[in-house]
Motif scaffolding. Structure first.
Motif, PDB file in Angstrom:
ATOM      1  N   PHE A   1       0.804  -1.226   0.000  1.00  0.00           N
ATOM      2  CA  PHE A   1       0.000   0.000   0.000  1.00  0.00           C
ATOM      3  C   PHE A   1       0.840   1.281   0.000  1.00  0.00           C
ATOM      4  O   PHE A   1       0.276   2.366  -0.031  1.00  0.00           O
TER       5      PHE A   1
ATOM      6  N   LYS B   1       2.498   2.927   2.416  1.00  0.00           N
ATOM      7  CA  LYS B   1       2.062   3.839   3.468  1.00  0.00           C
ATOM      8  C   LYS B   1       3.261   4.403   4.221  1.00  0.00           C
ATOM      9  O   LYS B   1       4.232   3.686   4.495  1.00  0.00           O
TER      10      LYS B   1
ATOM     11  N   PHE C   1      -5.456   4.610   7.902  1.00  0.00           N
ATOM     12  CA  PHE C   1      -5.454   3.406   7.074  1.00  0.00           C
ATOM     13  C   PHE C   1      -6.669   2.533   7.376  1.00  0.00           C
ATOM     14  O   PHE C   1      -6.947   2.184   8.518  1.00  0.00           O
TER      15      PHE C   1
ATOM     16  N   GLU D   1      -9.187   0.806   0.696  1.00  0.00           N
ATOM     17  CA  GLU D   1      -8.093   0.589  -0.260  1.00  0.00           C
ATOM     18  C   GLU D   1      -8.628  -0.105  -1.508  1.00  0.00           C
ATOM     19  O   GLU D   1      -9.658  -0.784  -1.447  1.00  0.00           O
TER      20      GLU D   1
ATOM     21  N   LYS E   1      -5.055  -4.338  -4.401  1.00  0.00           N
ATOM     22  CA  LYS E   1      -4.001  -4.299  -3.380  1.00  0.00           C
ATOM     23  C   LYS E   1      -4.398  -5.119  -2.154  1.00  0.00           C
ATOM     24  O   LYS E   1      -3.586  -5.859  -1.596  1.00  0.00           O
TER      25      LYS E   1
END
Lengths: 167, 269
Positions: free
Chosen positions: A92, A94, A102, A107, A111
């Motif tokens: 992801f 991040k 999150f 998302e 993914k």
């Protein structure tokens, strides 16, 4: 709903579901889904990882207690709980500033799919490798991993599709 | 000192990870050791209690089938009794019997892993301890492993660590019964002498050469004989029991066990 309360409920719900229902499915005589690891996927992302690793250990131990497997589930759960952050960073992209925002639900599906499938296969492989406890019958370990992972993933994605809730 | 604190701070998650994995591993290892697994066995009060409640509910749906099995077994025993010409008396003081039987119910059963266990609903209160035979009307099921006050964990015949002395029926050719972990209907008989006249369909029963199992308890029939020469002379045995569908069992206690063990230890010294 309060977040802590929600995850406490999720913990006991997934544990009970695994121990009392899913452990008795035995499709084709031996294939079981191990859906309780969904807890580790959904657990909120924090900089402090003590809670996640320790709760995963307790969850695994709870499942072990009811299936006479020693510490197999605890081992596999702690393993994927520890490496979860690594895979979140990998799939992801991040940064630390993104952690509080999150959410697995928000998302893109591709993914999430990669993330979930990697951790599931990792978990199931460790599980069956230790359940087998010898270097013989490796093909059996891989086949078990594959079948159970497919079963778990089907349940996970259908389940998360039905119960869409923003956490 | 500063360095050590810094080290712990930097690797605290990794150290926690290693610590928990170490605990899990030690639990896995002790679980496979016969009798040593006291902590995480399903024989403990909490787990046993929950499984008992669930089983009590489930059993209502199987009463017919269970009764049928019990009647069949009773019928067979009555026929055998008729053949021996012995009459049963109610005299409980007549204690020259070597084995005593205690009935119990299975409250949890696994058969799909490599190391399977069962949980039964009696324990130390009924005089059950480790290393006692567990059978049902059809044949051998396992050996008791660890008991708490009210529950006992049984190491199933379908466990890669189980070894049971077995022989060809009505002969004195002995071998060891073990399981390769593949099919839950088939176990393996190894180390039986090559000159033994074994054919497919022959009956295998317990040998009575240990202090656990009495003689001549049925196990299964020979399913496959090894044609080629091999070291262990492995024979596949199909079990009489369907290990996935068990309910009522008997635990066999050997009254002479301590005496025999004492005698054998005396010899070894």
């Amino acid at each position: 709903m309060n977040k802590t309360l929600y995850f406490t409920f999720l913990f006991f719900f997934l544990w009970a579901l695994q121990v009392f229902v899913l452990n008795n499915i035995l499709l084709f005589g031996y294939v079981n889904p191990y859906l309780y690891i969904a807890f580790i996927f959904f657990y909120p992302l924090r900089k402090n990882r003590f809670n996640l690793i320790f709760i995963s250990f307790l969850l695994g131990l709870g499942v072990d207690l009811f299936s006479n497997t020693g510490g197999i589930h605890a081992f596999a759960s702690v393993f994927i709980a520890y490496f979860r952050l690594f895979f979140i960073k990998l799939f992801f992209n991040k940064l630390e500033a993104d952690y509080p925002f999150f959410k697995l639900k928000s998302e893109p599906f591709g993914k999430v799919f990669n993330f979930v499938i990697t951790l599931t296969i990792l978990h199931h492989f460790l599980l069956f490798a230790f359940a087998n406890f010898s270097f013989g019958n490796l093909s059996g370990v891989f086949l078990n991993t594959l079948y159970s992972a497919i079963f778990t993933l089907v349940l996970f994605f259908s389940g998360s599709y039905i119960f869409t809730k923003d956490y | 000192m500063q360095q050590i604190v810094y080290f712990f701070q930097r690797y605290k998650y990794f150290l926690l990870f290693l610590f928990l994995e170490f605990i899990s591993l030690s639990l896995i290892f002790t679980n496979l050791n016969f009798q040593k697994s006291k902590f995480l066995a399903s024989s403990n009060f909490f787990v046993g209690g929950i499984y008992e409640k669930i089983t009590n509910t489930k059993d209502y749906f199987r009463l017919d089938e269970i009764n049928q099995a019990l009647v069949e077994e009773n019928n067979r025993l009555k026929n055998q009794l008729e053949g021996t010409g012995v009459t049963l008396t109610q005299d409980s003081l007549n204690t020259n019997q070597k084995f005593t039987y205690t009935s119990a119910k299975i409250i949890n059963n696994t058969f799909h892993t490599q190391f399977n266990f069962l949980t039964i609903d009696i324990g130390k209160q009924m005089g059950i301890d480790s290393e006692m035979a567990v059978i049902n009307g059809k044949g051998v099921i396992g050996i008791t492993d660890h008991s708490s006050n009210g529950y006992t964990r049984v190491q199933s015949i379908l466990n890669k660590n189980t070894r049971i002395n077995a022989r060809l029926k009505n002969t004195n050719y002995f071998g060891t019964l073990s399981w390769d972990g593949k099919d839950y209907n088939t176990v393996q008989l190894v180390d039986i002498p090559r000159q033994a006249p074994i054919k497919v369909g022959d009956t295998i029963e317990t040998g009575g050469k240990s202090t656990i199992f009495p003689e001549a308890i049925p196990i299964g029939t020979v399913a496959k004989v090894n044609e080629t020469l091999s070291v262990d002379n492995k024979i596949d045995v199909k079990l009489f029991n369907d290990m996935s569908n068990l309910k009522y069992i008997y635990v066999i206690k050997n009254r002479d066990k301590e005496e025999i063990l004492k005698l054998e230890n005396l010899e070894n010294e």
